[in-house]
Design a protein around this motif. Structure first.
Motif, PDB file in Angstrom:
ATOM      1  N   SER A   1      22.253 -28.091 -11.008  1.00 23.17           N
ATOM      2  CA  SER A   1      22.936 -27.579  -9.821  1.00 23.17           C
ATOM      3  C   SER A   1      23.442 -26.156 -10.056  1.00 23.17           C
TER       4      SER A   1
ATOM      5  N   LYS B   1      21.869 -23.653  -7.530  1.00 23.23           N
ATOM      6  CA  LYS B   1      22.788 -23.292  -6.450  1.00 23.23           C
ATOM      7  C   LYS B   1      23.891 -22.328  -6.872  1.00 23.23           C
TER       8      LYS B   1
ATOM      9  N   PHE C   1      28.543 -26.564  -8.717  1.00 20.13           N
ATOM     10  CA  PHE C   1      28.457 -28.023  -8.706  1.00 20.13           C
ATOM     11  C   PHE C   1      29.814 -28.548  -8.273  1.00 20.13           C
TER      12      PHE C   1
END
Length: 90
Positions: A63, A67, A70
């Motif tokens: 993650s 991204k 998290f």
């Protein structure tokens, strides 16, 4: 992989892991606002063999890589666990 962990001062046991310290730019605005005020907790080196208390380290690292963040949600309390806990109080 370095990560930086923040806790929500509004929601108990809600944590945000970042891949860059104090860089909240990758977090969707609505999600960021849901945390309320954040407090820096610690810097942590993540490796594939490191154990985390409540999360799978590989899931966290994936993650963070994909991204930039998290979210660690508060633990879920099951109704049966509450009943047992309440019975111990009486």
């Amino acid at each position: 992989m370095q990560c930086y962990i923040y806790k929500s001062l509004v929601k108990d046991e809600l944590y945000l892991y970042l891949n860059k310290k104090d860089d909240f730019s990758d977090i969707p605005e609505a999600l960021f606002k849901s945390f309320g005020r954040l407090q820096f907790v610690m810097e942590l080196e993540l490796t594939a063999d490191r154990k985390l208390a409540r999360e799978d380290v590989n899931k966290v690292m994936t993650s963070l890589s994909n991204k930039g963040f998290f979210v660690q949600m508060p633990p879920t309390v099951l109704p049966d666990a509450l009943a047992v806990q309440n019975s111990k109080l009486h």
